[in-house]
Scaffold this active site. Sequence first.
Site, short mmCIF file in Angstrom:
data_model
loop_
_atom_site.label_atom_id
_atom_site.label_comp_id
_atom_site.label_asym_id
_atom_site.label_seq_id
_atom_site.Cartn_x
_atom_site.Cartn_y
_atom_site.Cartn_z
N CYS A 2 -16.30 39.63 49.29
CA CYS A 2 -15.46 40.51 48.46
C CYS A 2 -16.09 40.69 47.10
O CYS A 2 -15.80 41.65 46.40
CB CYS A 2 -14.05 39.98 48.38
N GLU A 22 -5.76 38.44 47.28
CA GLU A 22 -7.16 38.56 46.87
C GLU A 22 -7.79 39.54 47.84
O GLU A 22 -8.16 39.19 48.95
CB GLU A 22 -7.81 37.17 46.92
#
Length: 506
Positions: free
Chosen positions: A296, A262
């Site tokens: 993110c 990720e």
Amino acid sequence: MDDLLKTLGLDDVNPGTWTGGKSLGGEGAAVRESYSPIDGGRIAAVRETTREEYDAVVEGAVEAFRSWRMVPAPQRGEIVRQIGDELRRYKEPLGRLVTREMGKIAQEGLGEVQEMIDICDFAVGQSRMLYGKTMHSERPEHRMYEQWHPYGPVGIISAFNFPVAVYAWNAMLAAVCGDVMIWKGSEKTPLCGVAVQRIIARVLEANGVPEGVFSLVTGGREVGEWIAADERIPLVSATGSIPMGRSVAQVVAARLGRTILELGGNNAIIVSKSADLEMAARAIVFGAVGTAGQRCTSTRRLIVHEEVYDALRDRLLEIYGSIRIGDPREPGTLVGPLIDKEAVEAMQAALGRIEAEGGRVIFGGEVLDERPGHYVRPAIAEVENHFEIVQEETFAPIVYLIRYGDLDEAIELHNGVRQGLSSSIFTLDLREAETFLSHRGSDCGIANVNIGTSGAEIGGAFGGEKETGGGRESGSDSWKGYMRRQTNTMNWGRDLPLAQGIEFEV
Ligand code: UN1
């Protein structure tokens, strides 16, 4: 020693290597001081993991796996349920530690612990739903089905920006799956790691769960490299930057291990001419300046229809002008500090590159150095999508304004980056919304309508495409990433028919 640290079982200098509630060694280990980004003050220190200690942790994990995999999944779920309860008890102090060590505002620190609690609840339910399929065999008196088995030790590498929640997404699911966890958190937030480990360890101890089911190691890049290269660790789940993920992926792939990655995002919101502009503006501000732009999922690009461009820009300028920046512990503060000096420098460098490439910073960007800590004013810049700096993820509160004329162009700009994590469109036009969510719309792992790019719920699968790495964590059927699939065929007849009708008489 202050009360917060005491409540969380932390000392002035803490061991950074743990199997359950047992700390290891400390001989010859480097001591990492943890400084608060709020004021630069020292909080406490953690002793990093030596190679010897690391090996002992992995051996302990391998050993613990032998018994943990024998515990029925719903009973593993019961342990996770108790971890969720313990986290509820410690939500407030743990949230405060997250704020103190990482710098996110108090509300977001608490939200992060809530995210841990939520995934515990989710995992408890999942522990009774590790379903495999059954298929009809093409052969008579045969039964085919599949089962999901645990992998073994899972290496979890997490980042500073979510120092506790992202670990829990991985660890709580992997735990009900029957895996055992070796966690390396960020070297920028080592105390959060130790605090969580101590909370979990109490539950392990109360239930007689082997220590090695949950282990913690502390350190920088080197420790991450040990995990990536370690053949005893069949699965590595890594959250962080694209360069970090690329190197983990290559090392793990070279030994044919598995990864869940990720990595970085470059998330955009398309604002159509039919958008509810006020709602869009609020979502943009949360996405772009929330967590000081260090998620993110942070909103980095705004792709705005030319007819509403000026109105939206002016509204954003107005809101940005009134945002409270400062001590993240104070109610009313919306933007706390960046994590460290390097982050401030990276933001300044990015602002310089925007101007050098022909863009224009129209608001903010200043370093607020009248107080200790790493504070900046969130920035708004007018750019073009193809600028190199716009193609990169700068982990800071800079939002880029880009104009578009029609939706096809907007989608092309939207997808015209190397990352593919989160995305959104603000529109009240059904056709635009559905186009954005269709196969010719957003190419991201997450695509939203009339909500921003950040702040996903744990119930959905979380992750993204392209350089974001392709992994999925958290909800939906992400649990499958933590288990190996086995296809079983059982012959309960008296003959041995072959598949594909092959005759083979012996
Ligand atoms: C991250 O920044 O790595 O969707 C995770 C969100 C949070 C998780 C972000 N629930 O913004």
